[in-house]
Design a protein around this motif. Structure first.
Motif: not given
Ligand SMILES: Nc1ncnc2c1ncn2[C@@H]1O[C@H](COP(=O)(O)OP(=O)(O)OP(=O)(O)O)[C@@H](O)[C@H]1O
Ligand SMILES: [Mg+2]
Length: 238
Positions: A134-138, A186-194
């Motif tokens: 939750l922190e990562e996604l803000g 969106r940036g956090a999600l892209t990093e997580r997906l990578a």
């Protein structure tokens, strides 16, 4: 090695009021390997969401085969028993829809920790992992103990995503997961997906703005526009 082999998959809906069938998609064939990211594209109503729902078995496909190589062995997602599908959903296949279905009197933190609790992970560990995501996604920490039914669309989507990502998946189905997210999320999600891709998770996703994940994509599956209404076909399953 292949994780998923989709062969000639069809989905039709019977519209009883019209005595006709609507084709969601027809004759789709593709394969998905661990660590591969396939983008699903096509116009509105082409059947993109229906394809993901068929693979998650929220919809039962009308015909074809979707051979999934689970950790326990291969099974056809079209014909597998509901119990086997429930186990796969608990352990291997994650699905993110565009909208969260909040439940009354269940906090954001509990909703996100729940998939881990179901696997027998103790609350302290599950809630710690949920908090990190939750922190990562803000999502503001003040909202973690609150009920998501009153959250904004973007805040609900963060809970929805965190809930799907909190436990390990082998296959992740993403239906426009970023539509209501701010740029940071969106940036956090892209990093997580990578990172997931690197770890060998297979990804099948619909993205309104595919440029966000362009660097991660291996292939595009284009679903053509759906044909017009058809007369009923007695052989198909509604
Ligand atoms: N539960 C349902 N009952 C009847 N028809 C349905 C159902 N779900 C989807 N459809 C129909 O199937 C077709 C494909 O819908 P789907 O939601 O899969 O399209 P999509 O490609 O995801 O579109 P969009 O880009 O608008 O999200 C549409 O014509 C839709 O009306
Ligand atoms: Mg859709």
């Amino acid at each position: 090695m292949t994780l998923l082999e989709v062969e000639n998959l069809h989905k039709r809906f019977r519209i009883h009021a019209l005595g006709r069938e609507v084709v969601a998609f027809e004759g789709l064939s593709f394969t998905l390997r661990p660590g591969q990211f396939i983008l699903v594209t096509g116009p509105n109503g082409a059947g993109k969401s229906s394809l993901l729902r068929c693979l998650y078995r929220s919809y039962r496909p009308s015909a074809g085969r979707a051979l999934y190589h689970s950790a326990q062995g291969p099974l056809d997602l079209v014909r597998a028993a509901d119990e086997d599908i429930a186990l796969l959903r608990q352990r291997e296949i994650g699905y993110v829809s565009q909208f969260l279905r909040p439940r009354p009197r269940v906090s954001a933190l509990e909703l996100v920790a729940e998939p881990l609790l179901r696997l027998g992970v103790p609350w302290e560990e599950a809630s710690a992992k949920a908090s990190l995501l939750l922190e990562e996604l803000g999502l503001k920490p003040a909202l973690w103990p609150a009920y998501p039914s009153t959250f904004s669309g973007g805040e609900q989507q963060k809970v929805n995503l965190a809930r799907a990502l909190v436990r390990p998946n082998r296959l992740l189905l993403l239906d426009e997961p970023t539509a209501s997210l701010d740029a940071a999320a969106r940036g956090a999600l892209t990093e997580r997906l990578a990172r997931l891709k690197e770890a060998g998770v297979a990804l099948l996703g619909i993205f309104h703005h595919p440029e966000e994940v362009a660097g991660l994509l291996d292939q595009t599956l284009e679903i053509p526009p759906a044909p017009p209404l058809l007369a009923p076909n007695p052989a198909s399953v509604a």
